[in-house]
Scaffold this active site. Sequence first.
Site, PDB file in Angstrom:
ATOM      1  N   CYS A 114       0.816  -1.220   0.000  1.00 14.51           N
ATOM      2  CA  CYS A 114       0.000   0.000   0.000  1.00 14.51           C
ATOM      3  C   CYS A 114       0.848   1.268   0.000  1.00 14.51           C
ATOM      4  O   CYS A 114       0.348   2.347  -0.338  1.00 14.51           O
ATOM      5  CB  CYS A 114      -0.950   0.000   1.191  1.00 14.51           C
ATOM      6  SG  CYS A 114      -2.115  -1.367   1.132  1.00 14.51           S
ATOM      7  N   HIS A 251      -3.173   7.586   1.787  1.00 12.04           N
ATOM      8  CA  HIS A 251      -3.591   6.233   1.389  1.00 12.04           C
ATOM      9  C   HIS A 251      -4.977   5.997   1.973  1.00 12.04           C
ATOM     10  O   HIS A 251      -5.260   6.383   3.105  1.00 12.04           O
ATOM     11  CB  HIS A 251      -2.592   5.203   1.924  1.00 12.04           C
ATOM     12  CG  HIS A 251      -3.066   3.792   1.750  1.00 12.04           C
ATOM     13  ND1 HIS A 251      -3.544   3.322   0.545  1.00 12.04           N
ATOM     14  CD2 HIS A 251      -3.141   2.745   2.622  1.00 12.04           C
ATOM     15  CE1 HIS A 251      -3.899   2.051   0.684  1.00 12.04           C
ATOM     16  NE2 HIS A 251      -3.667   1.678   1.926  1.00 12.04           N
ATOM     17  N   ASN A 281     -10.117   0.259  -0.560  1.00  6.97           N
ATOM     18  CA  ASN A 281      -8.655   0.306  -0.451  1.00  6.97           C
ATOM     19  C   ASN A 281      -8.070  -0.291  -1.727  1.00  6.97           C
ATOM     20  O   ASN A 281      -8.177  -1.498  -1.952  1.00  6.97           O
ATOM     21  CB  ASN A 281      -8.228  -0.495   0.789  1.00  6.97           C
ATOM     22  CG  ASN A 281      -6.726  -0.490   0.996  1.00  6.97           C
ATOM     23  OD1 ASN A 281      -5.955  -0.093   0.117  1.00  6.97           O
ATOM     24  ND2 ASN A 281      -6.291  -0.944   2.162  1.00  6.97           N
TER      25      ASN A 281
HETATM   26  O1  UT7 Z   1      -3.877  -0.715   3.361  1.00  4.97           O
HETATM   27  C1  UT7 Z   1      -2.990  -1.353   4.206  1.00  4.97           C
HETATM   28  C2  UT7 Z   1      -3.178  -0.931   5.574  1.00  4.97           C
HETATM   29  N1  UT7 Z   1      -4.426  -1.456   6.062  1.00  4.97           N
HETATM   30  C3  UT7 Z   1      -4.908  -0.985   7.162  1.00  4.97           C
HETATM   31  O2  UT7 Z   1      -4.307  -0.107   7.718  1.00  4.97           O
HETATM   32  C4  UT7 Z   1      -6.154  -1.591   7.690  1.00  4.97           C
HETATM   33  C5  UT7 Z   1      -6.149  -1.427   9.163  1.00  4.97           C
HETATM   34  N2  UT7 Z   1      -7.281  -1.999   9.852  1.00  4.97           N
HETATM   35  C6  UT7 Z   1      -8.554  -1.610   9.705  1.00  4.97           C
HETATM   36  O3  UT7 Z   1      -8.899  -0.806   8.866  1.00  4.97           O
HETATM   37  C7  UT7 Z   1      -9.557  -2.134  10.717  1.00  4.97           C
HETATM   38  O4  UT7 Z   1      -8.862  -2.838  11.721  1.00  4.97           O
HETATM   39  C8  UT7 Z   1     -10.618  -3.063  10.102  1.00  4.97           C
HETATM   40  C9  UT7 Z   1     -11.618  -2.256   9.267  1.00  4.97           C
HETATM   41  C10 UT7 Z   1      -9.977  -4.108   9.249  1.00  4.97           C
HETATM   42  C11 UT7 Z   1     -11.420  -3.742  11.233  1.00  4.97           C
HETATM   43  O5  UT7 Z   1     -11.958  -2.768  12.129  1.00  4.97           O
HETATM   44  P1  UT7 Z   1     -11.759  -2.906  13.696  1.00  4.97           P
HETATM   45  O6  UT7 Z   1     -12.538  -1.840  14.320  1.00  4.97           O
HETATM   46  O7  UT7 Z   1     -10.288  -2.950  13.976  1.00  4.97           O
HETATM   47  O8  UT7 Z   1     -12.454  -4.297  14.021  1.00  4.97           O
HETATM   48  P2  UT7 Z   1     -11.830  -5.600  14.670  1.00  4.97           P
HETATM   49  O9  UT7 Z   1     -10.870  -6.255  13.723  1.00  4.97           O
HETATM   50  O10 UT7 Z   1     -11.360  -5.287  16.048  1.00  4.97           O
HETATM   51  O11 UT7 Z   1     -13.104  -6.498  14.770  1.00  4.97           O
HETATM   52  C12 UT7 Z   1     -14.231  -6.147  15.584  1.00  4.97           C
HETATM   53  C13 UT7 Z   1     -15.312  -7.167  15.357  1.00  4.97           C
HETATM   54  C14 UT7 Z   1     -14.810  -8.602  15.460  1.00  4.97           C
HETATM   55  O12 UT7 Z   1     -15.843  -9.376  16.050  1.00  4.97           O
HETATM   56  P3  UT7 Z   1     -15.749  -9.771  17.618  1.00  4.97           P
HETATM   57  O13 UT7 Z   1     -14.478 -10.573  17.730  1.00  4.97           O
HETATM   58  O14 UT7 Z   1     -15.709  -8.469  18.346  1.00  4.97           O
HETATM   59  O15 UT7 Z   1     -16.992 -10.565  17.809  1.00  4.97           O
HETATM   60  C15 UT7 Z   1     -14.660  -9.029  14.028  1.00  4.97           C
HETATM   61  O16 UT7 Z   1     -14.793 -10.432  13.854  1.00  4.97           O
HETATM   62  O17 UT7 Z   1     -15.832  -7.029  14.021  1.00  4.97           O
HETATM   63  C16 UT7 Z   1     -15.826  -8.310  13.383  1.00  4.97           C
HETATM   64  N3  UT7 Z   1     -15.694  -8.130  11.948  1.00  4.97           N
HETATM   65  C17 UT7 Z   1     -16.749  -7.917  11.149  1.00  4.97           C
HETATM   66  N4  UT7 Z   1     -18.071  -7.849  11.407  1.00  4.97           N
HETATM   67  C18 UT7 Z   1     -18.895  -7.620  10.371  1.00  4.97           C
HETATM   68  C19 UT7 Z   1     -14.565  -8.095  11.210  1.00  4.97           C
HETATM   69  N5  UT7 Z   1     -14.874  -7.895   9.918  1.00  4.97           N
HETATM   70  C20 UT7 Z   1     -16.230  -7.779   9.861  1.00  4.97           C
HETATM   71  C21 UT7 Z   1     -17.146  -7.546   8.817  1.00  4.97           C
HETATM   72  N6  UT7 Z   1     -18.455  -7.475   9.108  1.00  4.97           N
HETATM   73  N7  UT7 Z   1     -16.736  -7.392   7.523  1.00  4.97           N
END
Ligand code: UT7
Length: 324
Positions: A114, A251, A281
Amino acid sequence: MTRRAVPLGIGHYLPDRIVPNAYFEGLVDTSDEWIRTRSGIERRHFAADDQATSDLATRAARAALENAGLTPNDIDTVIVATSTPDLTFPSVATMTQSNLGMTRGFAFDVQAVCAGFVFGLSTANALIVSGQANRVMVIGAETFSRIMDWTDRGTCVLFGDGAGALILGAEEGAGTSDDRGILATDLNSDGRQRDLLYVDGGVSSTGTIGKVRMQGNPLFRQAVEKLAQTADSALTKAGLDAEDVAWIVPHQANIRIIQGTARKMGVSMDRVIVTLQDHGNTSAASIPLAMSVGVSDGRIRRGDLLLTEAIGGGLAWGAIAMRW
Ligand code: UT7
């Protein structure tokens, strides 16, 4: 002889197929609401089955040439930043060179995921400043839809396909921070953190293409800090500060990362170009896509100070201060 690299033209291309968040509700346990609120993404474009990364790159390159009023053989060098090449080799850059009908110059790919466009732009700047090239086209082009695991809701809802291209040309004189051109670059990587974002396949390991694997939350927590740091370094090297920035062109990974970085830098969101809602993204393509949109809709004007910043797999991250 002292030289600097100035922007000559920019363009982009997005594939026709637009995929709304609702599409993923039929694939994995997710919702439009979760995707919007946690990432800021509303839709993304996916390439057609018969479109490869070089096809997207070529369309963006043609748009940039037209914007610059140049022909393909006016360009010395094509650099493509991509992690999703058509083939293992040759490079997407040489394929693009041939698609454009270029009969001279040299072309190669850079791979910093990225952060690839920032690394590519810094390389282009170095080629121009050192006198090895006079006009360099830097393209970010990706087809991340080809390396998605469609059963992994943590990644498949986030990425999209597209391409953007920026042409730089040489001007005599080192210039000052008031002059147009690339003012400062800041590149970083830390290979110890490779497990946070990677593809689980490759030529010399599995012999397969592999799929994207990401520990989103730990990556998220590092992103804002590292991006604000590298942005500050680039501005300091240019002898400028955040108040001088007309537009952050970040980005586009997550709206909360974009907001957090802007807040840490002390820049309000009305000075940030955000295209994430429409593009998702697009990895190395996201910055030139956002820059091209900002230029074509008239927000970015000649003489504006732009600050680009990106982080991705590697980890690799960096920032560039440039005057448009
Ligand atoms: O481009 C390269 C660089 N990339 C990045 O910098 C991406 C960085 N990360 C992110 O943008 C975020 O971490 C995400 C958008 C990927 C995820 O958001 P988050 O607020 O960090 O969520 P999380 O990973 O802590 O997950 C929270 C909950 C989890 O469920 P539990 O364990 O709390 O029950 C996940 O399983 O959200 C769940 N979850 C989803 N729920 C519905 C993860 N993906 C999804 C989804 N739909 N698509």
